[in-house]
Design an enzyme around this catalytic site. Structure first.
Site, mmCIF file in Angstrom:
data_model
loop_
_atom_site.group_PDB
_atom_site.id
_atom_site.type_symbol
_atom_site.label_atom_id
_atom_site.label_comp_id
_atom_site.label_asym_id
_atom_site.label_seq_id
_atom_site.Cartn_x
_atom_site.Cartn_y
_atom_site.Cartn_z
ATOM 1 N N GLY A 61 0.817 -1.204 0.000
ATOM 2 C CA GLY A 61 0.000 0.000 0.000
ATOM 3 C C GLY A 61 0.847 1.249 0.000
ATOM 4 O O GLY A 61 2.074 1.185 -0.076
ATOM 5 N N GLU A 77 -0.624 0.875 -6.117
ATOM 6 C CA GLU A 77 0.359 0.542 -5.080
ATOM 7 C C GLU A 77 0.644 -0.961 -5.037
ATOM 8 O O GLU A 77 1.793 -1.372 -4.881
ATOM 9 C CB GLU A 77 -0.117 1.031 -3.710
ATOM 10 C CG GLU A 77 0.010 2.532 -3.511
ATOM 11 C CD GLU A 77 1.446 3.011 -3.347
ATOM 12 O OE1 GLU A 77 2.371 2.193 -3.151
ATOM 13 O OE2 GLU A 77 1.653 4.232 -3.406
ATOM 14 N N GLU A 81 4.390 -2.481 -5.718
ATOM 15 C CA GLU A 81 5.113 -3.157 -4.635
ATOM 16 C C GLU A 81 5.163 -4.671 -4.766
ATOM 17 O O GLU A 81 6.040 -5.301 -4.183
ATOM 18 C CB GLU A 81 4.510 -2.764 -3.286
ATOM 19 C CG GLU A 81 4.734 -1.298 -2.965
ATOM 20 C CD GLU A 81 4.309 -0.914 -1.567
ATOM 21 O OE1 GLU A 81 3.619 -1.700 -0.886
ATOM 22 O OE2 GLU A 81 4.671 0.195 -1.136
ATOM 23 N N PRO A 98 -4.407 7.278 15.913
ATOM 24 C CA PRO A 98 -3.193 8.092 15.812
ATOM 25 C C PRO A 98 -1.927 7.332 16.232
ATOM 26 O O PRO A 98 -0.819 7.702 15.838
ATOM 27 C CB PRO A 98 -3.447 9.254 16.774
ATOM 28 C CG PRO A 98 -4.916 9.287 16.986
ATOM 29 C CD PRO A 98 -5.412 7.882 16.788
ATOM 30 N N GLU A 129 11.086 -7.120 -0.726
ATOM 31 C CA GLU A 129 10.617 -8.441 -1.134
ATOM 32 C C GLU A 129 9.099 -8.456 -1.114
ATOM 33 O O GLU A 129 8.477 -7.644 -0.438
ATOM 34 C CB GLU A 129 11.065 -9.523 -0.127
ATOM 35 C CG GLU A 129 12.537 -9.690 0.090
ATOM 36 C CD GLU A 129 12.795 -10.693 1.206
ATOM 37 O OE1 GLU A 129 12.326 -11.848 1.093
ATOM 38 O OE2 GLU A 129 13.444 -10.322 2.187
#
Length: 163
Positions: A61, A77, A81, A98, A129
């Site tokens: 992500g 994404e 990746e 948060p 990886e």
């Protein structure tokens, strides 16, 4: 239940806030996305090559770019990746604690389950990886951010769908 309408409103509110001349941009949350890809009963994870959580395993992500939908950001994404082409199946949830990141930047993650439709699993972009993990292996793996909670929610949603 988190709906797409809620996510759309969240992004619109973030956009309006960022346009405000009085907004303190260093304090504004960043909208991110993650994709959960299950292939043959295993989950695709990437090994992070950058902070925060450098060296930890994570869901693929990243940040949503301007004028990009969260769905398109997830597809992009995941491809960058993992090398996998995916389609979005369903919204798993929105994660905004948060404390989910160790740095001072608040990241709101919108997480989708995805289906592999092509490509070959290999690490790319800021992922050292990309590997498939069984559920048993996931229980023994230190994950970045709050991805352990996210995966628990995913497995619960899968059980609820099947049961």
């Amino acid at each position: 239940m988190v709906t797409m309408e809620f996510v759309t409103r969240l992004i619109a509110a973030r956009h309006i806030h960022s346009m405000c001349q009085f907004a303190n941009m260093s304090q504004s949350p960043r909208v991110t996305v993650d994709g959960i890809i299950e292939v043959g009963g295993k989950i695709a994870l990437i090994k992070r090559s950058a902070e925060p959580f450098k060296g930890f395993w994570a869901l693929p992500g990243g940040h949503v770019e301007n004028k990009e939908t969260v769905e398109n950001a997830t597809i992009r994404e995941v491809k960058e990746e993992t090398g996998l082409d995916v389609k979005i199946n369903k919204l798993i949830g929105v994660y905004s604690d948060p404390k989910r990141t160790p740095d001072k930047i608040k990241r709101i993650a919108i997480v989708f389950s995805c289906e592999k439709i092509g490509g070959y699993l290999k690490g790319g972009d800021d992922a050292k990886e990309a590997v498939l993990f069984s559920r048993k292996e996931l229980n023994k793996t230190r994950l970045a951010f709050d991805h352990d909670k996210i995966l628990k929610d995913y497995f619960k949603s899968q059980f609820a769908t099947e049961g």
